[in-house]
Design a protein around this motif. Structure first.
Motif, PDB file in Angstrom:
ATOM      1  N   LYS A 113       8.664   5.185   1.657  1.00  0.00           N
ATOM      2  CA  LYS A 113       7.641   4.286   1.308  1.00  0.00           C
ATOM      3  C   LYS A 113       7.950   2.862   0.732  1.00  0.00           C
ATOM      4  N   VAL A 114       6.903   2.079   1.117  1.00  0.00           N
ATOM      5  CA  VAL A 114       7.146   0.664   0.299  1.00  0.00           C
ATOM      6  C   VAL A 114       6.176   0.740  -0.895  1.00  0.00           C
ATOM      7  N   VAL A 115       6.295  -0.114  -2.041  1.00  0.00           N
ATOM      8  CA  VAL A 115       5.475  -0.369  -3.075  1.00  0.00           C
ATOM      9  C   VAL A 115       5.582  -1.706  -3.676  1.00  0.00           C
ATOM     10  N   ILE A 116       4.418  -2.243  -3.774  1.00  0.00           N
ATOM     11  CA  ILE A 116       4.153  -3.343  -4.397  1.00  0.00           C
ATOM     12  C   ILE A 116       4.150  -2.960  -5.885  1.00  0.00           C
ATOM     13  N   THR A 117       5.161  -3.636  -6.670  1.00  0.00           N
ATOM     14  CA  THR A 117       5.556  -3.007  -7.831  1.00  0.00           C
ATOM     15  C   THR A 117       4.937  -3.983  -9.148  1.00  0.00           C
ATOM     16  N   GLU A 118       4.762  -5.300  -8.767  1.00  0.00           N
ATOM     17  CA  GLU A 118       4.853  -6.047  -9.841  1.00  0.00           C
ATOM     18  C   GLU A 118       3.995  -7.568  -9.157  1.00  0.00           C
ATOM     19  N   LEU A 119       3.269  -8.014 -10.177  1.00  0.00           N
ATOM     20  CA  LEU A 119       2.851  -9.430  -9.954  1.00  0.00           C
ATOM     21  C   LEU A 119       3.187 -10.222 -11.344  1.00  0.00           C
ATOM     22  N   ARG A 120       3.999 -11.247 -11.079  1.00  0.00           N
ATOM     23  CA  ARG A 120       4.550 -12.010 -12.315  1.00  0.00           C
ATOM     24  C   ARG A 120       4.513 -13.445 -11.762  1.00  0.00           C
ATOM     25  N   ASP A 121       3.882 -14.383 -12.758  1.00  0.00           N
ATOM     26  CA  ASP A 121       3.701 -15.790 -12.270  1.00  0.00           C
ATOM     27  C   ASP A 121       3.120 -15.971 -11.018  1.00  0.00           C
ATOM     28  N   ASP A 122       2.378 -15.214 -10.610  1.00  0.00           N
ATOM     29  CA  ASP A 122       1.481 -15.437  -9.257  1.00  0.00           C
ATOM     30  C   ASP A 122       2.431 -15.192  -8.060  1.00  0.00           C
ATOM     31  N   THR A 123       3.317 -14.239  -8.252  1.00  0.00           N
ATOM     32  CA  THR A 123       4.297 -13.939  -7.106  1.00  0.00           C
ATOM     33  C   THR A 123       4.253 -12.183  -7.290  1.00  0.00           C
ATOM     34  N   SER A 148      16.793   2.199  -3.857  1.00  0.00           N
ATOM     35  CA  SER A 148      15.390   1.374  -3.928  1.00  0.00           C
ATOM     36  C   SER A 148      16.137   0.004  -3.744  1.00  0.00           C
ATOM     37  N   ILE A 149      15.360  -0.617  -2.542  1.00  0.00           N
ATOM     38  CA  ILE A 149      15.703  -2.166  -2.483  1.00  0.00           C
ATOM     39  C   ILE A 149      14.598  -2.965  -2.710  1.00  0.00           C
ATOM     40  N   ASP A 150      15.176  -4.233  -3.434  1.00  0.00           N
ATOM     41  CA  ASP A 150      14.088  -5.320  -3.744  1.00  0.00           C
ATOM     42  C   ASP A 150      13.876  -5.948  -2.472  1.00  0.00           C
ATOM     43  N   SER A 151      12.385  -6.402  -2.434  1.00  0.00           N
ATOM     44  CA  SER A 151      11.792  -6.966  -1.048  1.00  0.00           C
ATOM     45  C   SER A 151      10.879  -7.844  -1.581  1.00  0.00           C
ATOM     46  N   ARG A 152      10.444  -9.040  -0.720  1.00  0.00           N
ATOM     47  CA  ARG A 152       9.415  -9.421  -0.575  1.00  0.00           C
ATOM     48  C   ARG A 152       8.313  -8.721  -0.272  1.00  0.00           C
ATOM     49  N   PRO A 153       6.950  -8.566  -0.720  1.00  0.00           N
ATOM     50  CA  PRO A 153       6.216  -7.680  -0.113  1.00  0.00           C
ATOM     51  C   PRO A 153       5.825  -7.927   1.377  1.00  0.00           C
ATOM     52  N   SER A 154       5.908  -9.161   1.682  1.00  0.00           N
ATOM     53  CA  SER A 154       5.744  -9.546   3.396  1.00  0.00           C
ATOM     54  C   SER A 154       6.835  -8.815   3.985  1.00  0.00           C
ATOM     55  N   ASP A 155       7.960  -8.622   3.719  1.00  0.00           N
ATOM     56  CA  ASP A 155       8.961  -8.098   4.579  1.00  0.00           C
ATOM     57  C   ASP A 155       8.862  -6.631   4.132  1.00  0.00           C
ATOM     58  N   ALA A 156       8.331  -6.008   3.210  1.00  0.00           N
ATOM     59  CA  ALA A 156       8.256  -4.670   3.075  1.00  0.00           C
ATOM     60  C   ALA A 156       7.061  -4.121   3.814  1.00  0.00           C
ATOM     61  N   LEU A 157       6.027  -4.945   3.758  1.00  0.00           N
ATOM     62  CA  LEU A 157       4.925  -4.365   4.608  1.00  0.00           C
ATOM     63  C   LEU A 157       5.249  -4.617   6.014  1.00  0.00           C
ATOM     64  N   ALA A 158       5.966  -5.588   6.657  1.00  0.00           N
ATOM     65  CA  ALA A 158       6.283  -5.608   8.001  1.00  0.00           C
ATOM     66  C   ALA A 158       7.233  -4.493   8.644  1.00  0.00           C
ATOM     67  N   LEU A 159       8.153  -3.937   7.615  1.00  0.00           N
ATOM     68  CA  LEU A 159       9.111  -2.992   7.757  1.00  0.00           C
ATOM     69  C   LEU A 159       8.241  -1.702   7.831  1.00  0.00           C
ATOM     70  N   ASP A 192       6.271   3.149  10.125  1.00  0.00           N
ATOM     71  CA  ASP A 192       5.345   4.079   9.918  1.00  0.00           C
ATOM     72  C   ASP A 192       5.310   4.910   8.679  1.00  0.00           C
ATOM     73  N   CYS A 193       5.489   4.080   7.533  1.00  0.00           N
ATOM     74  CA  CYS A 193       5.578   4.918   6.131  1.00  0.00           C
ATOM     75  C   CYS A 193       4.411   4.419   5.309  1.00  0.00           C
ATOM     76  N   PRO A 194       4.222   5.099   4.228  1.00  0.00           N
ATOM     77  CA  PRO A 194       2.996   4.708   3.504  1.00  0.00           C
ATOM     78  C   PRO A 194       3.338   3.556   2.677  1.00  0.00           C
ATOM     79  N   ILE A 195       2.177   2.610   2.489  1.00  0.00           N
ATOM     80  CA  ILE A 195       2.227   1.550   1.668  1.00  0.00           C
ATOM     81  C   ILE A 195       1.432   1.897   0.299  1.00  0.00           C
ATOM     82  N   PHE A 196       2.187   1.603  -0.944  1.00  0.00           N
ATOM     83  CA  PHE A 196       1.601   1.890  -2.186  1.00  0.00           C
ATOM     84  C   PHE A 196       1.543   0.510  -3.061  1.00  0.00           C
ATOM     85  N   VAL A 197       0.810   0.481  -3.953  1.00  0.00           N
ATOM     86  CA  VAL A 197       0.494  -0.609  -4.995  1.00  0.00           C
ATOM     87  C   VAL A 197       0.484   0.019  -6.443  1.00  0.00           C
ATOM     88  N   GLU A 198       1.254  -0.383  -7.256  1.00  0.00           N
ATOM     89  CA  GLU A 198       1.244  -0.059  -8.475  1.00  0.00           C
ATOM     90  C   GLU A 198      -0.361  -0.284  -9.324  1.00  0.00           C
TER      91      GLU A 198
END
Length: 161
Positions: free
Chosen positions: A75-85, A100-111, A116-122
């Motif tokens: 899975k990929v997870v959008i984990t945080e919104l900090r300082d508009d990032t 767990s691998i730190d990633s930009r959301p755009s790269d995580a979404l493209a991967l 074909d894995c699920p996308i989650f947002v905290e």
């Protein structure tokens, strides 16, 4: 708690003229706009439209490397919104070990699209992003918020990157 979301479509920010990927909650009407770069939006759009390139693009390469290493993206997870990032994590498994691998959301979404894995947002990110939009004092952010709220199904995904 994580909320499962799908990529609903793409649009262009009319003020900044930058791409926005729209994530939509799979079980409600909640949407999360994430501003991304042109190349990242293109990478996602190519995969959504199943357009193949003559040579592997960066996210294809990452998928190929992970496959070669016998690692599965769970899975990929959008984990945080900090300082508009926004921040994201890619969750892999290799030889029974979770990684767990730190990633930009755009790269995580493209991967995520490629494997074909699920996308989650905290859920805290969803709350924070709504709160940030309400508290924003910048006219451009208010205009964008109103514009996004007024969009219909025909508008989402209408723009090509």
């Amino acid at each position: 708690m994580e909320v499962e979301m799908k990529i609903r479509g793409f649009m262009l920010d009319p003020v900044a003229n930058t791409p926005i990927v729209i994530l939509k909650d799979t079980s409600s009407e909640t949407v999360l706009p994430i501003w991304v770069g042109v190349f990242e939006a293109q990478a996602m759009q190519l995969e959504i439209e199943k357009i193949t390139t003559p040579r592997p693009m960066t996210h294809d390469l990452i998928k190929n490397v992970l496959t070669g290493l016998e690692a599965q993206v769970h899975k990929v997870v959008i984990t945080e919104l900090r300082d508009d990032t926004f921040y994201a994590v890619i969750w892999l498994e290799r030889e029974g070990k979770a990684i767990s691998i730190d990633s930009r959301p755009s790269d995580a979404l493209a991967l995520a699209l490629r494997v074909d894995c699920p996308i989650f947002v905290e859920d805290e990110v969803l709350k924070t992003s709504r709160l940030a939009a309400k508290l924003s004092e910048q006219a451009s952010s208010e205009e964008i918020g109103k514009w996004l709220e007024g969009l219909g199904d025909d508008d989402l995904g209408r723009y090509k990157m």
